[in-house]
Design a protein around this motif. Structure first.
Motif, mmCIF file in Angstrom:
data_model
loop_
_atom_site.group_PDB
_atom_site.id
_atom_site.type_symbol
_atom_site.label_atom_id
_atom_site.label_comp_id
_atom_site.label_asym_id
_atom_site.label_seq_id
_atom_site.Cartn_x
_atom_site.Cartn_y
_atom_site.Cartn_z
ATOM 1 N N ASP A 1 0.875 -1.175 0.000
ATOM 2 C CA ASP A 1 0.000 0.000 0.000
ATOM 3 C C ASP A 1 0.911 1.223 0.000
ATOM 4 O OD1 ASP A 1 -1.736 2.105 0.454
ATOM 5 O OD2 ASP A 1 -2.904 1.049 1.976
ATOM 6 N N ASP B 1 0.265 4.252 0.640
ATOM 7 C CA ASP B 1 -0.051 4.986 1.879
ATOM 8 C C ASP B 1 0.529 6.398 1.875
ATOM 9 O OD1 ASP B 1 -1.242 5.307 4.345
ATOM 10 O OD2 ASP B 1 0.481 4.540 5.454
ATOM 11 N N ILE C 1 -5.416 -3.382 -3.934
ATOM 12 C CA ILE C 1 -4.324 -2.463 -3.590
ATOM 13 C C ILE C 1 -3.007 -3.198 -3.346
ATOM 14 C CG2 ILE C 1 -3.497 -0.926 -1.752
ATOM 15 C CD1 ILE C 1 -6.261 0.356 -1.742
ATOM 16 N N TYR D 1 1.186 0.050 -9.167
ATOM 17 C CA TYR D 1 0.770 1.429 -8.903
ATOM 18 C C TYR D 1 1.244 2.387 -10.004
ATOM 19 C CZ TYR D 1 0.674 -0.974 -4.410
ATOM 20 O OH TYR D 1 0.469 -1.895 -3.405
ATOM 21 N N ASN E 1 -3.899 7.731 -1.049
ATOM 22 C CA ASN E 1 -5.026 7.425 -0.178
ATOM 23 C C ASN E 1 -6.284 8.161 -0.615
ATOM 24 O OD1 ASN E 1 -3.346 5.790 1.312
ATOM 25 N ND2 ASN E 1 -2.988 7.288 2.936
ATOM 26 N N ASP F 1 4.255 4.302 -5.414
ATOM 27 C CA ASP F 1 4.861 3.908 -4.145
ATOM 28 C C ASP F 1 6.246 4.514 -3.999
ATOM 29 O OD1 ASP F 1 5.416 2.201 -6.300
ATOM 30 O OD2 ASP F 1 5.971 0.527 -5.004
#
Length: 255
Positions: A80, A82, A201, A222, A87, A167
């Motif tokens: 993730d 994050d 995800i 991603y 998000n 990421d």
């Protein structure tokens, strides 16, 4: 991203190169020629050249039946991103996510996820081979990368596709790259679905690269941008990928 090395070096690449070299040892004329010796003893370039000499460059990776699919398909590397921006997009179902395609193209484009999902798609059940030593079989669905590249039109000096990802590793955006031979392979797709559902995800939502003739760390997750370039040298550390720049893995990971 598909692998975190943690002191693991890419020995499989050396094994493949060694096997390819062994297959040629009976050909004295090849070994004794200047060209042959240059190929046999030029490291990663040798491995790449040997594979493409003894293998059909357009050969398909094996595809499997649904009954062969792994009950559990591990996720490794980033699970993730994050980050605040990621998000926010995830919370909105990636409705605001876009994919710019830039660089050495005739018609730069910015595509929405809906536009990508509306494109003709390929479904393939393939085996993911991780450099860390595990494999899993899963179903992937998405447009062939070649369709997008044809839509933007490549300039004559285009050589590589660079994938920018959401990421971060140590604050640095992850990236990977492949050459145009692999970019136009029919099994190289931008997958937005996995195992008959939207891409999760942990596996790279909303879009990940599947380049089935290469090891798993090349399958960038991603993906949020594609840049077409003529050289990898000016990009970050110049080796074509986040881990490649750090000497963890080789750039060419063909299997």
């Amino acid at each position: 991203m598909s692998a975190d090395p943690t002191n693991i070096r890419l020995t499989r690449r050396a094994i493949i190169g060694g096997l390819a070299g062994a297959a040629l040892t009976g050909c004295d004329a090849f070994q004794q020629s200047d060209v042959g010796r240059a190929i046999l003893f030029s490291g990663e370039t040798a491995n790449k050249a040997l594979q493409r000499t003894i293998m059909d460059r357009n050969a398909l990776a094996r595809e499997f039946d649904e009954s062969d699919m792994s009950p559990i398909f591990r996720s490794n590397g980033t699970r993730d991103p994050d980050t605040p921006s990621y998000n926010a997009m995830a919370a909105n179902g990636f409705a605001d996510w876009t994919l710019p395609i830039t660089g050495l193209v005739e018609r730069p484009m910015v595509l929405s996820l809906d536009q990508i999902r509306a494109m003709p798609a390929r479904t393939q059940i393939t085996r993911h081979d991780c450099v860390e030593g595990w494999s899993a079989i899963g179903k992937w669905h998405g447009p062939q990368l070649s369709l997008l590249l044809q839509a933007v039109g490549l300039k004559t000096n285009a050589r590589y596709a660079v994938f920018r990802c959401a990421d971060l590793y140590n604050g640095i955006p992850y990236y990977e790259s492949i050459d145009l031979i692999d970019a136009f392979h029919p099994q190289t797709i931008l997958a937005w679905a996995m195992n008959d559902g939207l891409l999760p995800i942990p596996h790279g939502a909303p879009l990940r690269l599947r380049v089935e003739r290469q090891l798993g760390y090349k399958h960038a997750k991603y993906v949020e941008g594609i840049e077409i370039v003529d050289s990898l040298a000016p990009i970050n550390g110049g080796q074509g990928g986040y881990w490649e720049d750090r000497g963890a893995y080789e750039w060419y990971a063909g299997i």
